[in-house]
Design a protein around this motif. Structure first.
Motif, PDB file in Angstrom:
ATOM      1  N   SER A 436      -8.950  36.242  34.576  1.00 56.26           N
ATOM      2  CA  SER A 436      -9.037  34.858  35.062  1.00 56.26           C
ATOM      3  C   SER A 436     -10.265  34.654  35.943  1.00 56.26           C
ATOM      4  N   SER A 446     -13.150  24.612  35.344  1.00 56.42           N
ATOM      5  CA  SER A 446     -12.738  24.987  36.695  1.00 56.42           C
ATOM      6  C   SER A 446     -13.779  24.572  37.718  1.00 56.42           C
ATOM      7  N   ASP A 471      -2.022  26.632  37.610  1.00 59.42           N
ATOM      8  CA  ASP A 471      -2.797  26.271  36.418  1.00 59.42           C
ATOM      9  C   ASP A 471      -2.195  26.904  35.166  1.00 59.42           C
ATOM     10  N   GLU A 474       0.940  24.921  34.193  1.00 60.22           N
ATOM     11  CA  GLU A 474       0.582  23.594  33.662  1.00 60.22           C
ATOM     12  C   GLU A 474       0.023  23.708  32.245  1.00 60.22           C
ATOM     13  N   GLN A 475      -0.810  24.715  32.013  1.00 61.84           N
ATOM     14  CA  GLN A 475      -1.352  24.923  30.670  1.00 61.84           C
ATOM     15  C   GLN A 475      -0.249  25.310  29.686  1.00 61.84           C
ATOM     16  N   ARG A 478       1.889  22.378  28.620  1.00 61.29           N
ATOM     17  CA  ARG A 478       1.213  21.497  27.662  1.00 61.29           C
ATOM     18  C   ARG A 478       0.943  22.205  26.335  1.00 61.29           C
ATOM     19  N   ARG A 480      -1.095  24.640  25.935  1.00 58.91           N
ATOM     20  CA  ARG A 480      -2.549  24.845  25.869  1.00 58.91           C
ATOM     21  C   ARG A 480      -2.979  26.186  26.470  1.00 58.91           C
ATOM     22  N   LEU A 481      -2.019  27.027  26.802  1.00 55.07           N
ATOM     23  CA  LEU A 481      -2.362  28.331  27.369  1.00 55.07           C
ATOM     24  C   LEU A 481      -2.980  29.196  26.270  1.00 55.07           C
ATOM     25  N   LYS A 482      -4.167  29.739  26.540  1.00 57.26           N
ATOM     26  CA  LYS A 482      -4.920  30.463  25.516  1.00 57.26           C
ATOM     27  C   LYS A 482      -4.135  31.655  24.980  1.00 57.26           C
ATOM     28  N   ARG A 497       5.997  21.591  23.017  1.00 52.50           N
ATOM     29  CA  ARG A 497       5.780  21.838  24.437  1.00 52.50           C
ATOM     30  C   ARG A 497       6.991  22.566  25.031  1.00 52.50           C
TER      31      ARG A 497
END
Length: 562
Positions: A436, A446, A471, A474-475, A478, A480-482, A497
């Motif tokens: 990270s 960021s 973060d 939240e990702q 959504r 959207r977490l890699k 979701r």
């Protein structure tokens, strides 16, 4: 998803299932903590449970009139002790409850030991974790890693803890883990293996959204546990230490004997529940209001002139006495926090910490750190944490001055361990160990967020830092977490979701991260998040964890058996 309520329901069911009559609770060291975190002794006494004993205690007197509710972990030692107990029973009836899955071999051994046929029931109630608050749990394992690897016993204990949370909440999740952490991956694989092995236990009714278990590593964010805190719960843990809701105040100057150890429980202390996430300034106002309310109630009790006055006094006395204890406790705790802040110059130190992790002004940051290290009011711990934060923040800076700061630290604070701690920290959570960008200096998004935050200013200079966990959640919420950084375990992936999210941090979590989860749960109707960790850290315990993690690994035999 409420981990406290889940444990309370298990304990209540144990007591109810034994029926009427006098009972006693027989526990081990860990289950004693598990029960005490969710039930006050006075609450259990009201349910005809009159004694509390430890299974390993050899000094228990035989009481055949009592029913024994046995609640223990299914360990080899507990099974051995229980077998001995049943061969020579001290109580009339035994109701056995194990906090996790009991093997068939152990069940057979217990059955063979029940020569007097005193065992009435055997159950598995999955409360194999410490419930701190509805959204927070821990396994209470400090120093879980050595040489950045698991020992087999600690990996197994953590697997049981995490899987028992899943069983208690009735969740069979999709599992994701931090890709650059072998410990996160091993734990994920062990939990998955247990789910597969005990498939019938995890056969829950399908819900609209599949729950997610995300396992991450403390090494990805070594900054959060190093910071001074300014909200009530986190501040108490940082400056005084909280151990299973208990705070040791015995070293506080002039403290009365009955306040040398106090309990801060959001379940049994309304003032604490309402103020645990408030900042230190707000706590001062809340304490003043509590004092005024108490003084007003005291005036009413001073006037006892008639029979009706006496009757009202007797009826209200328990509540009055409880309020008196609450006032004394919190005035003492807040008073000690205030004294410590002044003595250790924590306002100035904390501002420097926040600037170190939230801004990028190397020259001025270095000057302030040097100045504070020289200041005689700066404690050894605070000086070390400033250098630690600097070393992480400017590790790759062209003019990095970590070596000279360590020299200055050693000459000013006379601790030969300083160099060892900083080197261990960089090995533990330096730039080469993290996936990270916790300082927002590489990632364009960021950096932009940080830039606009700087333009808008912050409400409080002491709370500029936001944990990486916020973060990540939240990702994840959504979707959207890699996946490259947090891959799925197995072929199943998440299409919709996430709504129910359980995050577990190998290496421990913090009360600052707990507050983030509480805030996210309060602000987002669509998601429910539970946070867990091997431990709940403050700076001191985290530094111990770092040193322990960086020492040579467990034996090759153990490592190969993980």
């Amino acid at each position: 998803m409420n981990v406290v309520l889940a444990v309370k329901k298990y304990i209540s069911k144990m007591i109810e299932d034994t029926g009427q009559g006098m009972k006693m609770l027989l526990m081990d060291k860990e289950t004693t903590s598990i029960v005490s975190m969710v039930y006050a002794q006075s609450e259990i006494l009201q349910q005809q449970v009159y004694m509390f004993e430890r299974l390993e205690s050899m000094k228990r007197d035989p009481l055949k009139s009592l029913k024994a509710i046995v609640f223990v972990r299914p360990t080899v030692e507990n099974v051995r002790l229980l077998s001995q107990e049943l061969k020579s029973p001290k109580y009339g009836q035994y109701y056995l409850y194990f906090s996790h899955v009991l093997s068939k071999v152990d069940l057979k051994l217990i059955a063979e030991s029940d020569e007097h046929e005193v065992v009435q029931d055997v159950h598995e109630f999955y409360a194999d974790y410490i419930a701190i608050s509805p959204h927070l749990f821990t396994i209470n394992i400090n120093n879980c890693m050595k040489g950045f690897t698991w020992s087999h016993p600690l990996l197994q204990r953590t697997t049981h803890g995490v899987s028992s949370v899943l069983l208690a909440l009735k969740k069979c999740p999709i599992i994701r883990y931090q890709h650059n952490s072998s410990m996160a991956r091993q734990l994920a694989e062990n939990v998955k293996l247990l789910i597969t092995k005990e498939a019938s236990l995890f056969d829950f009714r399908r819900t609209d959204s599949t729950p997610i278990l995300l396992i991450i590593d403390r090494r990805n964010d070594p900054v959060t546990p190093l910071l001074n805190q300014w909200t009530y719960q986190a501040m108490v843990h940082e400056l005084l230490g909280i151990n299973n809701d208990r705070v040791d105040l015995s070293s506080v100057p002039g403290v009365s004997k009955d306040l040398q150890e106090v309990v801060l429980s959001s379940l049994h202390d309304q003032f604490y529940a309402e103020n645990m996430y408030k900042n230190f300034g707000e706590i001062g106002t809340s304490i003043k209001e509590l004092m005024e309310a108490f003084q007003e109630k005291s005036k009413g009790h001073q006037k006892v002139e008639s029979i009706d006055d006496m009757k009202a006094f007797v009826e209200n006395y328990p509540q009055f006495k409880k309020m008196s204890g609450t006032v004394a406790k919190h005035v003492t705790v807040v008073g000690e926090l205030s004294r410590t802040v002044a003595v250790r110059n924590l306002l100035e130190i904390s501002e420097c910490e926040q600037d170190l992790v939230s801004r990028s002004e190397h020259s001025s940051a270095l000057q302030i750190v040097r100045k504070l290290i020289r200041d005689p009011k700066t404690s050894d711990l605070d000086a070390l944490r400033l250098v630690a934060l600097y070393s992480l923040r400017y590790e790759t800076h062209a003019n990095n001055a970590t070596t000279s700061l360590i020299d200055q630290l050693s000459s000013s604070h006379y601790d030969q361990k300083n160099s060892k701690v900083i080197n261990a920290l960089l090995k533990y959570g330096g730039s080469s160990s993290r996936s990270s960008d916790i300082f927002g200096s590489k990632d364009a998004i960021s950096f932009t967020k940080k830039f606009f935050k700087g333009l808008q200013g912050v409400e409080n200079v002491y709370t500029q830092h936001t944990p990486l966990l916020k973060d990540i959640i939240e990702q994840l919420a959504r979707n959207r977490l890699k996946e490259s950084e947090y891959p799925y375990l197995g072929s199943t992936t998440m299409q919709e979701r996430a709504q129910d999210i359980i995050v577990f941090i190998v290496g421990g979590c913090t009360y600052e991260e707990s507050m983030c989860v509480h805030t996210l749960n309060s602000a987002n109707v669509g998601i429910r998040v539970v946070l867990g960790g091997t431990a709940i850290h403050n700076t001191s315990s985290f530094i111990e964890e770092v040193i322990h993690a960086s020492t040579p690994s467990y034996s090759v035999r153990n490592a190969n058996n993980i």
